[in-house]
Design an enzyme around this catalytic site. Structure first.
Site, PDB file in Angstrom:
ATOM      1  N   PRO A   2       0.824  -1.220   0.000  1.00  0.00           N
ATOM      2  CG  PRO A   2      -0.637  -1.506   1.767  1.00  0.00           C
ATOM      3  CD  PRO A   2       0.648  -2.009   1.206  1.00  0.00           C
ATOM      4  CD  GLU A   3       4.195   3.159  -2.926  1.00  0.00           C
ATOM      5  OE1 GLU A   3       4.416   4.258  -2.386  1.00  0.00           O
ATOM      6  OE2 GLU A   3       5.062   2.469  -3.456  1.00  0.00           O
ATOM      7  CG  HIS A  90      -3.139 -13.754   8.399  1.00  0.00           C
ATOM      8  ND1 HIS A  90      -2.101 -14.064   9.251  1.00  0.00           N
ATOM      9  CD2 HIS A  90      -3.159 -14.711   7.446  1.00  0.00           C
ATOM     10  CE1 HIS A  90      -1.501 -15.171   8.810  1.00  0.00           C
ATOM     11  NE2 HIS A  90      -2.125 -15.584   7.722  1.00  0.00           N
ATOM     12  NE  ARG A 109       5.601 -10.115   3.679  1.00  0.00           N
ATOM     13  CZ  ARG A 109       6.467  -9.637   2.799  1.00  0.00           C
ATOM     14  NH1 ARG A 109       6.032  -9.179   1.645  1.00  0.00           N
ATOM     15  NH2 ARG A 109       7.749  -9.610   3.061  1.00  0.00           N
ATOM     16  NE  ARG A 152      21.221  15.339   1.491  1.00  0.00           N
ATOM     17  CZ  ARG A 152      20.213  14.768   2.137  1.00  0.00           C
ATOM     18  NH1 ARG A 152      19.280  15.496   2.713  1.00  0.00           N
ATOM     19  NH2 ARG A 152      20.115  13.454   2.220  1.00  0.00           N
TER      20      ARG A 152
END
Ligand code: ZN
Length: 270
Positions: A2-3, A90, A109, A152
């Site tokens: 999931p983003e 789960h 997971r 950077r």
């Protein structure tokens, strides 16, 4: 995995079921996910009324009339199911509302998390302390990004995945936005001009907004018999398209850095 857009869509899917509702049961079904679930979460959430739902980076926020905020993270495999026919192995958190709706957080997971904090302490929640601005917020703009990457030498892709620079951006959306902006993922952050950062910021907002819109239009699918708050497949421009033709005619390439794939086109990304 999931983003940010999936979390936004998940929150949108939970909102009509939870907002304004009194929770008659909030029951963790194990002691921990990625880290321990607070032992008082059950007692603080049960009986409370949900006043609003929101999102910060890839965390979902459930605020109650008691001034608490329950914070969930979906990790690698987390998903919510609404009105499940039966509980599964789960399903690690069970919620029931006064109107008889049920929802479960399922996470095989267990890389996800569940926490509860006082609303006034939300900014001091550990994962949020050093977190950069929301990519869809006004604070995330070219002036900010140019300043945050000044000096950077790291590749821009790595900088965009740094949660201290911008919150909640994942690999897929960074690959897609860099392609859309025509910027090489290996370009040093310091070497990118302000106008190119303008294009990059616009591209990031565009890919995220399009994904959220696609998820929103698939929201009706969320209320399927199994009630799963699912994720949506999307047609990416470069992500997962190694060896296929870019719109410029060149072939999309893939390289792997520290276990993470980067998809890009060396012809239109400089
Ligand atoms: Zn190309």
């Amino acid at each position: 995995m999931p983003e940010l857009p999936e979390v936004e869509t998940t929150v949108a899917g939970l909102r009509p079921v939870l907002e304004g509702q009194r929770l008659t049961l909030v029951e963790p079904r194990r002691a921990d996910l990625r880290w321990p679930i607070p032992v008082d979460l059950r007692q603080r959430m049960t009986g409370a009324i949900v006043t609003s739902l929101g999102r910060r980076a890839k965390y979902g926020l459930v605020e109650t009339d008691r001034g608490d905020v329950m914070i969930f993270h979906l990790g690698m495999s987390g998903r919510w199911r609404i009105d499940p026919v039966e509980l599964e192995k789960h399903d690690h958190l069970l919620i029931e509302t006064e109107t008889g709706r049920r929802m479960v957080l399922n996470d095989p997971r267990r890389f996800g998390s569940l926490d509860i904090v006082r609303a006034e302490d939300l900014d001091r929640y550990k994962p949020f302390i050093l977190m950069g601005p929301e990519p869809l917020g006004d604070d995330f703009n070219a002036t900010y990004l140019k300043g945050a990457t000044k000096g950077r030498k790291a590749p821009i892709k790595q900088l965009l995945l740094d949660q201290r620079i911008v919150a909640g951006l994942g690999n897929i959306y960074v690959c897609e936005a860099l392609h859309m902006a025509g910027i090489s993922p290996r370009k040093k952050g310091d070497a990118i001009s302000k106008p190119r950062y303008e294009r990059l910021v616009a591209a990031i907002k565009e890919v995220l907004t399009a994904a959220i819109a696609a998820g929103g239009s698939s929201l009706r699918d969320f209320v399927r018999p199994d009630g799963e708050l699912g994720y949506f497949a999307k047609d990416w421009l470069v992500y997962g398209r190694e060896g296929e033709a870019c719109h410029c005619g060149a072939l999309v390439q893939r390289r792997v850095d520290s276990g993470r794939s980067t998809f890009y086109c060396s012809q239109c990304q400089k």
